[in-house]
Design a protein around this motif. Structure first.
Motif, PDB file in Angstrom:
ATOM      1  N   ALA A   1      61.310  95.013  63.483  1.00 52.40           N
ATOM      2  CA  ALA A   1      60.035  94.691  62.912  1.00 52.40           C
ATOM      3  C   ALA A   1      59.030  94.374  63.913  1.00 52.40           C
ATOM      4  O   ALA A   1      57.868  94.605  63.920  1.00 52.40           O
ATOM      5  N   GLY A   2      59.664  93.516  64.990  1.00 51.74           N
ATOM      6  CA  GLY A   2      58.654  92.959  66.052  1.00 51.74           C
ATOM      7  C   GLY A   2      58.104  94.306  66.972  1.00 51.74           C
ATOM      8  O   GLY A   2      56.947  94.070  67.245  1.00 51.74           O
ATOM      9  N   LEU A   3      58.808  95.104  67.204  1.00 55.40           N
ATOM     10  CA  LEU A   3      58.512  96.232  67.937  1.00 55.40           C
ATOM     11  C   LEU A   3      57.517  97.279  67.182  1.00 55.40           C
ATOM     12  O   LEU A   3      56.405  97.444  67.608  1.00 55.40           O
ATOM     13  N   ARG A   4      57.660  97.411  65.977  1.00 57.87           N
ATOM     14  CA  ARG A   4      56.814  98.219  65.095  1.00 57.87           C
ATOM     15  C   ARG A   4      55.463  97.445  64.775  1.00 57.87           C
ATOM     16  O   ARG A   4      54.204  98.053  64.847  1.00 57.87           O
ATOM     17  N   GLY A   5      55.562  95.900  64.601  1.00 56.85           N
ATOM     18  CA  GLY A   5      54.370  95.141  64.836  1.00 56.85           C
ATOM     19  C   GLY A   5      53.662  94.972  65.979  1.00 56.85           C
ATOM     20  O   GLY A   5      52.396  94.541  65.838  1.00 56.85           O
ATOM     21  N   GLY A   6      53.916  95.563  67.133  1.00 57.43           N
ATOM     22  CA  GLY A   6      53.188  95.496  68.141  1.00 57.43           C
ATOM     23  C   GLY A   6      53.777  95.133  69.675  1.00 57.43           C
ATOM     24  O   GLY A   6      53.089  94.969  70.722  1.00 57.43           O
ATOM     25  N   ALA A   7      54.965  94.608  69.482  1.00 58.30           N
ATOM     26  CA  ALA A   7      55.511  93.931  70.701  1.00 58.30           C
ATOM     27  C   ALA A   7      56.198  95.050  71.541  1.00 58.30           C
ATOM     28  O   ALA A   7      56.465  96.201  70.907  1.00 58.30           O
ATOM     29  N   THR A   8      56.514  94.872  72.737  1.00 57.50           N
ATOM     30  CA  THR A   8      57.003  95.758  73.787  1.00 57.50           C
ATOM     31  C   THR A   8      58.265  95.202  74.250  1.00 57.50           C
ATOM     32  O   THR A   8      59.072  95.767  74.912  1.00 57.50           O
ATOM     33  N   ARG A   9      58.491  93.848  74.132  1.00 61.32           N
ATOM     34  CA  ARG A   9      59.647  93.279  74.643  1.00 61.32           C
ATOM     35  C   ARG A   9      60.359  92.386  73.530  1.00 61.32           C
ATOM     36  O   ARG A   9      59.600  91.517  72.907  1.00 61.32           O
ATOM     37  N   VAL A  10      61.533  92.571  73.517  1.00 59.15           N
ATOM     38  CA  VAL A  10      62.375  91.984  72.358  1.00 59.15           C
ATOM     39  C   VAL A  10      63.190  90.622  73.315  1.00 59.15           C
ATOM     40  O   VAL A  10      63.931  90.913  74.221  1.00 59.15           O
ATOM     41  N   CYS A  11      62.984  89.497  72.766  1.00 59.39           N
ATOM     42  CA  CYS A  11      63.704  88.290  73.509  1.00 59.39           C
ATOM     43  C   CYS A  11      64.585  87.814  72.364  1.00 59.39           C
ATOM     44  O   CYS A  11      64.474  87.067  71.392  1.00 59.39           O
ATOM     45  N   MET A  12      66.029  87.896  72.881  1.00 56.84           N
ATOM     46  CA  MET A  12      66.865  87.671  72.196  1.00 56.84           C
ATOM     47  C   MET A  12      67.796  86.183  72.320  1.00 56.84           C
ATOM     48  O   MET A  12      68.005  86.067  73.733  1.00 56.84           O
ATOM     49  N   VAL A  13      67.322  85.320  71.388  1.00 55.83           N
ATOM     50  CA  VAL A  13      67.845  83.778  71.886  1.00 55.83           C
ATOM     51  C   VAL A  13      68.896  83.377  70.865  1.00 55.83           C
ATOM     52  O   VAL A  13      68.975  83.694  69.895  1.00 55.83           O
ATOM     53  N   SER A  14      69.591  82.563  71.870  1.00 58.23           N
ATOM     54  CA  SER A  14      70.718  82.031  70.800  1.00 58.23           C
ATOM     55  C   SER A  14      70.929  80.329  71.310  1.00 58.23           C
ATOM     56  O   SER A  14      70.767  80.222  72.356  1.00 58.23           O
ATOM     57  N   SER A  15      71.143  79.459  70.217  1.00 58.50           N
ATOM     58  CA  SER A  15      70.998  78.140  70.310  1.00 58.50           C
ATOM     59  C   SER A  15      72.687  77.841  71.179  1.00 58.50           C
ATOM     60  O   SER A  15      73.519  78.961  70.966  1.00 58.50           O
ATOM     61  N   GLY A  16      72.818  76.792  71.724  1.00 61.16           N
ATOM     62  CA  GLY A  16      74.143  76.528  72.389  1.00 61.16           C
ATOM     63  C   GLY A  16      74.049  76.014  73.735  1.00 61.16           C
ATOM     64  O   GLY A  16      73.123  76.500  74.384  1.00 61.16           O
ATOM     65  N   ARG A  17      75.163  75.604  74.288  1.00 65.02           N
ATOM     66  CA  ARG A  17      75.021  75.163  75.556  1.00 65.02           C
ATOM     67  C   ARG A  17      75.055  76.294  76.456  1.00 65.02           C
ATOM     68  O   ARG A  17      74.308  76.459  77.692  1.00 65.02           O
ATOM     69  N   GLY A  18      75.818  77.306  76.224  1.00 67.90           N
ATOM     70  CA  GLY A  18      75.876  78.587  76.894  1.00 67.90           C
ATOM     71  C   GLY A  18      76.911  79.366  76.197  1.00 67.90           C
ATOM     72  O   GLY A  18      77.738  79.283  75.410  1.00 67.90           O
ATOM     73  N   PRO A  19      76.625  80.871  76.615  1.00 66.98           N
ATOM     74  CA  PRO A  19      77.499  81.813  75.557  1.00 66.98           C
ATOM     75  C   PRO A  19      79.089  81.826  76.234  1.00 66.98           C
ATOM     76  O   PRO A  19      79.352  81.647  77.357  1.00 66.98           O
ATOM     77  N   SER A  20      79.788  82.248  75.141  1.00 66.49           N
ATOM     78  CA  SER A  20      81.492  82.522  75.605  1.00 66.49           C
ATOM     79  C   SER A  20      81.351  83.832  76.014  1.00 66.49           C
ATOM     80  O   SER A  20      80.098  84.769  75.774  1.00 66.49           O
ATOM     81  N   ASP A  21      82.415  84.510  76.364  1.00 68.58           N
ATOM     82  CA  ASP A  21      82.352  85.869  76.694  1.00 68.58           C
ATOM     83  C   ASP A  21      82.510  86.819  75.637  1.00 68.58           C
ATOM     84  O   ASP A  21      82.032  87.677  75.425  1.00 68.58           O
ATOM     85  N   ARG A  22      83.034  86.128  74.504  1.00 65.60           N
ATOM     86  CA  ARG A  22      82.758  86.714  72.930  1.00 65.60           C
ATOM     87  C   ARG A  22      81.314  87.134  72.835  1.00 65.60           C
ATOM     88  O   ARG A  22      80.659  88.163  72.093  1.00 65.60           O
TER      89      ARG A  22
END
Length: 397
Positions: A100-121
């Motif tokens: 939706a963002g790319l079709r809407g005009g963006a060229t970069r997607v920023c994928m964000v997750s809350s939390g202290r930091g990611p597990s390996d999973r």
């Protein structure tokens, strides 16, 4: 006639570097000098970025449920803000939101997750999402923002095709412990270093309006220069109800423009992004700010709603900007598609919705109470995101 700020821009363009005193002078410029500040910073912006604007789109992979106590954050431990809370999006949902963002005009997607930091999973999930995005959308850039990284995680993201990693320092080291106590400033700097070492483009910025002094703002900007962040998101505090910073209003539109100008003179060749809170704090000066900054987020933020995507794109066009990485004809086609969609939405809303002959929705002329209440609410308080990721409602893109 040359001004002191114009002379500063000339010195930087000739190979010099701004000093802390220069940055303080920009922050403390008299309001009557604002356009001289904008003109000087704008010279640096145009020298490095021309009339291009980088358009980014956020996908909140996991919302709320965070164990960190960042006092400014609606997702933090102890926050009572009534935001969306959900665990990880599926790969399919992530692709739909990013698309939706790319079709809407963006060229970069920023994928964000809350939390202290990611597990390996968690890294496994983001690797799978990134590979799918890269397969489906040719040329898309992916930035990940997952918190504090452990050994080897940045390398895995890089191998999967992630282009950049965001981890904001948020404020000066001397102010850090006043805004969060569950991790240190050094923890944040270490994660930026891990990203750089793995070959990821470092993205790191700040939040203005957290009670910092002018000197601390300058301290943060020079720390970002020292870290050699490629992109610098400048957020303006959104004081969510239910957080320690609720009802905190330290910023004016002019102050925000000066902060962006200071970022530009300290880091003249870096991507300076107007990030969260721009609609609320810059208001009618958003376009002026883009003559200093060169990057925005399209549509909504992580937990709050942003400006209508069509309004964003029309603002770019009306000020002579083009989207970085997009042909001008494609930009015009996207604008036309947004305009057609808006006309369809407005036409589908009946007069009964608000008692106005023209209907309400996105095209309301302001004659009904619904429209005026919405306008007032978005000016003074963050509007909680109830659409896009984590909902069944289409994204604002």
């Amino acid at each position: 006639m040359s001004t002191a700020f114009d002379d500063l821009a000339t010195r930087i363009l000739d190979g010099g570097a701004a000093t802390p005193e220069d940055a303080l002078a920009v922050l403390r410029a008299d309001d009557s000098e604002l356009m001289a500040v904008v003109a000087a910073a704008g010279r640096l912006r145009r020298a490095h970025f021309g009339n291009t604007v980088k358009v980014n789109y956020l996908v909140n992979l996991k919302s709320g449920l965070c164990p960190e106590n960042c006092n400014y954050c609606s997702q933090a431990l102890g926050s009572q803000a009534p935001i969306l809370k959900y665990s990880w999006l599926s790969k399919e949902d992530t692709l739909a939101q990013a698309g939706a963002g790319l079709r809407g005009g963006a060229t970069r997607v920023c994928m964000v997750s809350s939390g202290r930091g990611p597990s390996d999973r968690d890294i496994d999930k983001v690797v799978e999402m990134t590979e799918a995005l890269k397969d489906e959308y040719d040329g898309v850039e992916v930035c990940a923002c997952l918190g504090l990284l452990k050994d080897g995680q940045a390398e895995r993201l890089k191998a999967a095709g992630v282009d950049a990693y965001n981890h904001n320092i948020n404020t000066a080291e001397s102010h850090h412990d006043n805004i969060v106590q569950t991790h240190t400033y050094d923890d944040r700097v270490e994660t930026i270093g891990r990203a750089k070492t793995a070959g990821l483009s470092p993205c790191s910025g700040l939040i203005a309006g957290l009670g910092e002094t002018d000197e601390q703002l300058v301290e943060a900007l020079f720390a970002l220069r020292e870290l050699d962040a490629d992109s610098i998101p400048v957020n303006f505090l959104m004081p969510f109800d239910g957080t320690p910073y609720e009802n905190t209003w330290e910023l004016s539109p002019i102050r925000c423009v000066k902060i962006l100008a200071a970022a530009r003179i300290v880091c003249p060749d870096k991507e300076v992004r107007i990030a969260g809170g721009r609609e609320m704090h810059l208001r009618s000066m958003q376009a002026t700010a883009l003559h200093v900054a060169n990057s925005i987020f399209l549509g909504d933020y992580l937990t709050s709603e942003g400006q209508d995507a069509l309004t964003d794109l029309e603002m770019l066009r009306d000020n002579g900007f083009v989207i970085l990485g997009m042909e001008e004809t494609a930009f015009e086609e996207i604008l036309a598609a947004h305009q057609d969609a808006k006309a369809h939405r407005v036409g589908a809303v009946t007069a009964a919705t608000c008692g106005s002959a023209g209907g309400c929705g996105d095209g309301c002329g302001g004659g009904c109470s619904t429209a005026s209440d919405t306008a007032e609410g978005t000016e003074r308080n963050p509007s909680i995101r109830r659409r896009g990721a984590g909902t069944e409602v289409p994204a604002n893109a």
